[in-house]
Design a protein around this motif. Structure first.
Motif, mmCIF file in Angstrom:
data_model
loop_
_atom_site.group_PDB
_atom_site.id
_atom_site.type_symbol
_atom_site.label_atom_id
_atom_site.label_comp_id
_atom_site.label_asym_id
_atom_site.label_seq_id
_atom_site.Cartn_x
_atom_site.Cartn_y
_atom_site.Cartn_z
ATOM 1 N N ASN A 172 0.591 -1.141 -0.011
ATOM 2 C CA ASN A 172 -0.017 0.111 0.058
ATOM 3 C C ASN A 172 0.952 1.176 0.041
ATOM 4 O O ASN A 172 1.866 1.114 0.941
ATOM 5 N N ILE A 173 0.489 2.032 -0.664
ATOM 6 C CA ILE A 173 1.460 3.483 -0.941
ATOM 7 C C ILE A 173 0.485 4.763 -0.706
ATOM 8 O O ILE A 173 -0.674 4.746 -1.535
ATOM 9 N N ASP A 174 0.676 5.528 -0.058
ATOM 10 C CA ASP A 174 -0.067 6.771 0.008
ATOM 11 C C ASP A 174 1.027 8.002 0.008
ATOM 12 O O ASP A 174 2.363 7.639 0.115
ATOM 13 N N ALA A 175 0.680 9.127 -0.296
ATOM 14 C CA ALA A 175 1.586 10.328 -0.209
ATOM 15 C C ALA A 175 0.830 11.611 0.257
ATOM 16 O O ALA A 175 -0.160 11.648 0.233
ATOM 17 N N ARG A 176 1.590 12.517 0.983
ATOM 18 C CA ARG A 176 1.175 13.771 1.219
ATOM 19 C C ARG A 176 2.380 14.688 1.112
ATOM 20 O O ARG A 176 3.558 14.407 1.082
ATOM 21 N N LEU A 177 2.018 16.082 0.951
ATOM 22 C CA LEU A 177 3.085 17.041 0.944
ATOM 23 C C LEU A 177 3.221 17.700 2.007
ATOM 24 O O LEU A 177 2.168 17.803 3.010
#
Length: 320
Positions: A172-177
């Motif tokens: 599972n991959i997620d991202a945020r700035l």
């Protein structure tokens, strides 16, 4: 479907010991008992002549995404005499002049009384992505009696979704700035304390990685942080500087908030962040490893412009 005689075979395909194979039938994930020709259930080939046996195949799909279910139903039919024959399902990768290998758990023994038919369904895990040939190999005659194509596409999902691999890994991959990330600043005398650091005129891309071994029997090797990459604005983002950076009077980084005067030999290692992704070499069944990998990008980049890629087991999965 095409028929092709096997001239030479790779070492991964076992042709010998056929006599021993005829002693038992343990192939195939699902089968139907012998039936009368003309029965509408299953997949039945044309009636062969004499003592011959004929086959037909019915793949579940011609194109799938890597990690998706794929199966092949094989039908066998005898002529006017009973037959015993052994088959397996083989594959040929692009560029290989011979059959590359065989799929696990597809070798099976067919015992057919005269004029009878039978079907068996095999669950298959493609070895990689791309376009390749699949064939039904008659191990007695060393003949590929049926051949068909299969396309396996690279996985591509939205951020926050999970990609499943055939070895049991769920990724599972997620991202945020983020404007700033807390790091430990150090110099020649040791640690100077924890401070929030921001790329000057930029921002951090924090990629959250969660790996789980869903295989109940064996360990799996999770991807490393170096297997993770980010694309934005048409090119890859810098991860190397983020991993080990040196602080100086002229720097690409800015320490936020109150802080002491730092010497030119001061710096930080973002991989020392408590939340950084440091997976073990192997995951035991049911185990999970998680953490963050950091990249740098321009302040103008939005989350919708990011594309996260993970290269694992020769498969490139994309999020975003």
């Amino acid at each position: 479907m095409r028929r092709r005689t096997v001239v030479t075979m790779g070492g991964a395909i076992a042709i010998g010991s056929i006599a021993g194979c005829l002693g038992s039938d343990d192939g195939g994930s699902e089968s139907t008992p012998p039936t009368e020709p003309g029965d509408s259930s299953g997949v039945f080939p044309a009636e062969p002549e004499g003592a011959a046996v004929s086959f037909s195949v019915d793949p579940s799909d011609a194109e799938i995404v890597y990690g998706a279910d794929y199966s092949v139903t094989v039908g066998a039919r005898s002529g006017d005499k009973s037959v015993d024959v052994v088959t397996t399902i083989v594959y040929q990768l692009p560029g290989d002049s011979n059959w590359t290998g065989s799929f696990d758990d597809t070798q099976t023994v067919w015992r057919l009384d005269a004029g009878k038919s039978q079907t068996k369904t095999f669950e298959i895990e493609p070895p990689t992505v791309g376009d390749f040939s699949v064939g039904l190999l008659n191990l007695v005659q060393k003949d590929v009696v049926e051949e068909w194509g299969l396309t396996v596409r690279q996985p591509q999902v939205a951020l926050g979704e999970t990609v499943s691999y055939y070895d049991g890994l769920a990724l599972n991959i997620d991202a945020r700035l983020r404007d700033a990330v807390e790091v430990t600043v150090f110099d020649a005398d040791g640690e100077r304390g924890d401070y929030e650091v921001s790329p000057r005129d930029g921002q951090w891309v924090e990629v959250a990685v969660v790996t789980t071994n869903t295989n109940t029997k064996t360990i799996v090797r999770p991807p490393d942080g170096s297997d993770v990459g980010v694309l934005a604005g048409g090119g890859p983002l810098d991860r190397t500087r983020s991993v080990r950076s040196v602080w100086a009077d002229v720097t690409d980084y800015e320490v936020l908030g109150d802080h002491p005067e730092f010497e030119e030999d001061a710096g930080f290692r973002i991989e020392d962040n408590d939340e950084y992704y440091h997976p073990p070499d192997d995951l035991i069944p049911g185990a999970t490893a998680s953490g963050n990998v950091y990249f740098e990008t321009d302040a103008s980049i939005t989350l919708e412009e990011l594309s996260i890629r993970v290269n694992y087991n020769d498969v490139r999965a994309t999020w975003g």
